[in-house]
Design an enzyme around this catalytic site. Structure first.
Site, PDB file in Angstrom:
ATOM      1  N   SER A 164      -8.877  -4.576   7.092  1.00 35.06           N
ATOM      2  CA  SER A 164     -10.029  -5.476   7.184  1.00 35.06           C
ATOM      3  C   SER A 164     -10.016  -6.186   8.531  1.00 35.06           C
ATOM      4  CB  SER A 164      -9.938  -6.496   6.050  1.00 35.06           C
ATOM      5  OG  SER A 164     -10.933  -7.485   6.185  1.00 35.06           O
ATOM      6  N   TYR A 177      -5.766 -13.213   1.403  1.00 42.20           N
ATOM      7  CA  TYR A 177      -6.433 -11.925   1.664  1.00 42.20           C
ATOM      8  C   TYR A 177      -6.179 -11.491   3.109  1.00 42.20           C
ATOM      9  CZ  TYR A 177     -10.241  -8.424   1.571  1.00 42.20           C
ATOM     10  OH  TYR A 177     -10.984  -7.268   1.629  1.00 42.20           O
TER      11      TYR A 177
HETATM   12  P1  NAD Z   1     -15.373  -3.778  -4.970  1.00 45.05           P
HETATM   13  O1  NAD Z   1     -14.971  -5.074  -5.578  1.00 45.05           O
HETATM   14  O2  NAD Z   1     -16.791  -3.320  -5.052  1.00 45.05           O
HETATM   15  O3  NAD Z   1     -14.448  -2.613  -5.553  1.00 45.05           O
HETATM   16  C1  NAD Z   1     -13.096  -2.772  -5.825  1.00 45.05           C
HETATM   17  C2  NAD Z   1     -12.771  -1.901  -7.020  1.00 45.05           C
HETATM   18  O4  NAD Z   1     -11.361  -1.993  -7.260  1.00 45.05           O
HETATM   19  C3  NAD Z   1     -13.475  -2.339  -8.302  1.00 45.05           C
HETATM   20  O5  NAD Z   1     -14.161  -1.250  -8.881  1.00 45.05           O
HETATM   21  C4  NAD Z   1     -12.337  -2.815  -9.207  1.00 45.05           C
HETATM   22  O6  NAD Z   1     -12.551  -2.537 -10.580  1.00 45.05           O
HETATM   23  C5  NAD Z   1     -11.169  -2.020  -8.666  1.00 45.05           C
HETATM   24  N1  NAD Z   1      -9.898  -2.648  -8.985  1.00 45.05           N
HETATM   25  C6  NAD Z   1      -9.576  -3.969  -8.955  1.00 45.05           C
HETATM   26  N2  NAD Z   1      -8.314  -4.153  -9.366  1.00 45.05           N
HETATM   27  C7  NAD Z   1      -7.822  -2.922  -9.665  1.00 45.05           C
HETATM   28  C8  NAD Z   1      -6.577  -2.456 -10.145  1.00 45.05           C
HETATM   29  N3  NAD Z   1      -5.580  -3.303 -10.404  1.00 45.05           N
HETATM   30  N4  NAD Z   1      -6.411  -1.130 -10.339  1.00 45.05           N
HETATM   31  C9  NAD Z   1      -7.420  -0.265 -10.078  1.00 45.05           C
HETATM   32  N5  NAD Z   1      -8.625  -0.641  -9.629  1.00 45.05           N
HETATM   33  C10 NAD Z   1      -8.832  -1.962  -9.412  1.00 45.05           C
HETATM   34  O7  NAD Z   1     -14.878  -3.856  -3.440  1.00 45.05           O
HETATM   35  P2  NAD Z   1     -15.358  -3.094  -2.155  1.00 45.05           P
HETATM   36  O8  NAD Z   1     -16.193  -4.010  -1.359  1.00 45.05           O
HETATM   37  O9  NAD Z   1     -15.866  -1.746  -2.492  1.00 45.05           O
HETATM   38  O10 NAD Z   1     -13.964  -2.963  -1.377  1.00 45.05           O
HETATM   39  C11 NAD Z   1     -13.165  -1.789  -1.383  1.00 45.05           C
HETATM   40  C12 NAD Z   1     -12.012  -1.993  -0.415  1.00 45.05           C
HETATM   41  O11 NAD Z   1     -12.504  -2.298   0.885  1.00 45.05           O
HETATM   42  C13 NAD Z   1     -11.094  -3.158  -0.794  1.00 45.05           C
HETATM   43  O12 NAD Z   1      -9.768  -2.826  -0.445  1.00 45.05           O
HETATM   44  C14 NAD Z   1     -11.591  -4.281   0.077  1.00 45.05           C
HETATM   45  O13 NAD Z   1     -10.598  -5.247   0.270  1.00 45.05           O
HETATM   46  C15 NAD Z   1     -11.924  -3.517   1.344  1.00 45.05           C
HETATM   47  N6  NAD Z   1     -12.865  -4.162   2.262  1.00 45.05           N
HETATM   48  C16 NAD Z   1     -14.135  -4.460   1.889  1.00 45.05           C
HETATM   49  C17 NAD Z   1     -15.001  -5.025   2.809  1.00 45.05           C
HETATM   50  C18 NAD Z   1     -16.418  -5.369   2.456  1.00 45.05           C
HETATM   51  O14 NAD Z   1     -17.112  -5.948   3.291  1.00 45.05           O
HETATM   52  N7  NAD Z   1     -16.896  -5.007   1.286  1.00 45.05           N
HETATM   53  C19 NAD Z   1     -14.558  -5.292   4.105  1.00 45.05           C
HETATM   54  C20 NAD Z   1     -13.257  -4.979   4.444  1.00 45.05           C
HETATM   55  C21 NAD Z   1     -12.417  -4.395   3.529  1.00 45.05           C
END
Ligand code: NAD
Length: 282
Positions: A164, A177
């Site tokens: 991130s 985070y």
């Molecule tokens: P999201 O919340 O839409 O999806 C995360 C998924 O992980 C969910 O479906 C949830 O059910 C699942 N999850 C949570 N705990 C879990 C566990 N213990 N075991 C299995 N599954 C589990 O998030 P997103 O925005 O799609 O993010 C995906 C990745 O990208 C994450 O690692 C997030 O930190 C990273 N990220 C996101 C952004 C952003 O802007 N959205 C930016 C940088 C990094």
């Protein structure tokens, strides 16, 4: 000459954790579209199943598996299912991750005489901090332990982690985070080195600011249109002047995962951020 930009993952098995979520469901769809057999792993089985159904309806090969990335038995059970249904995993995308309100301060800066009830750094909940560190760091390490065993010596095997922006410079309010994603970048390099003689590459993407379920309320007012001051600040600090679309992560993701295009790329964390991480704000 083969064009490295036409990604072909035919016969590859790709496991994506967090595939019930916004970004990783798109990752799963993109791999399926490029010919891979995709395993969608998520704690939320219903969400993963919904996306797997979409992929299958579009002519792809996909299966959903309930999996808790913090529970080795659960990951091993999902792996056994994938081995039997789709075959040995070639590419692992460690996508499950996120923040938690209990590990988030209300204010960007500590100030004297904050209003009663303000959640300051001193009020952060230990269990919230542990939750965030575990989900992001252990939730990447444990699936890697389980899946990488069979990836050793496998042609084109590789791992993609999700870091991130806050891994480069921490964002205000979210120390856990930020620290956990910093650990992901560090671990990506560690894995790249550790497996370099075993034929497994490991890289990460670092998405910039995209709107998703986990940050929508931080960026927008309840009308989901008006930017909150924090959302406006992000836009001001993104030289390209906009949020990214999750689709814009796919080029970088596929490039890193494709052993023909990125055969000598190992241990990088690729920012896909509209220039955010390059900009000092001045
Ligand atoms: P999201 O919340 O839409 O999806 C995360 C998924 O992980 C969910 O479906 C949830 O059910 C699942 N999850 C949570 N705990 C879990 C566990 N213990 N075991 C299995 N599954 C589990 O998030 P997103 O925005 O799609 O993010 C995906 C990745 O990208 C994450 O690692 C997030 O930190 C990273 N990220 C996101 C952004 C952003 O802007 N959205 C930016 C940088 C990094």
């Amino acid at each position: 000459m083969t064009n490295p930009f036409l990604h072909d993952f035919t016969d590859k098995v790709v496991a994506v954790t967090g595939a019930g979520g916004v970004l990783c469901s798109d990752f799963a769809k993109a791999f399926a579209k490029a010919g891979a057999k995709v395993a969608l792993l998520d704690l939320n089985e219903e969400a993963a199943q919904g996306y797997a159904d979409e992929i299958v309806a579009a002519g792809g090969v996909a299966k959903a598996y309930k999996c808790n990335v913090l529970d080795k038995e659960s990951i091993e059970a999902a792996k056994a299912g994938i081995d039997a249904d789709l075959g040995t995993v070639d590419i692992l995308v460690n996508g499950a991750g996120g923040n938690n309100a209990r590990a988030t301060t209300d204010n960007e800066f500590h100030e004297a005489n904050m209003p009663e009830g303000t959640k300051s750094f001193f009020d952060l909940d230990q269990s919230g901090v542990e939750f965030v560190f575990n989900l992001n760091f252990l939730g990447t390490l444990l699936p890697t332990q389980v899946f990488a065993k069979d990836m050793v010596g496998r042609d084109g095997a590789n791992i993609i982690n999700i870091s991130s922006m806050n891994a480069f410079t921490p964002l205000t309010k979210i120390p856990a985070y930020s620290g956990a994603k910093s650990a992901i970048s560090n671990f990506t390099q560690w894995l790249a080195v550790h497996f370099s003689k075993a034929g497994i590459r490991c890289n990460a993407i670092a998405p910039g600011f995209l709107v998703s379920n986990q940050n929508r309320d931080l960026l927008f007012e309840s009308d989901h249109e008006t930017l909150k001051p924090r959302g406006q600040k992000i836009i001001n600090n993104t030289p390209m002047g906009r949020f990214g679309e999750s689709e814009e992560l796919l080029g970088g993701l596929m490039f890193l995962a494709d052993d023909k295009a990125a055969s000598f790329v190992n241990g990088v964390v690729l920012p896909i951020d509209g220039g955010f991480s390059a900009y000092s704000g001045v």
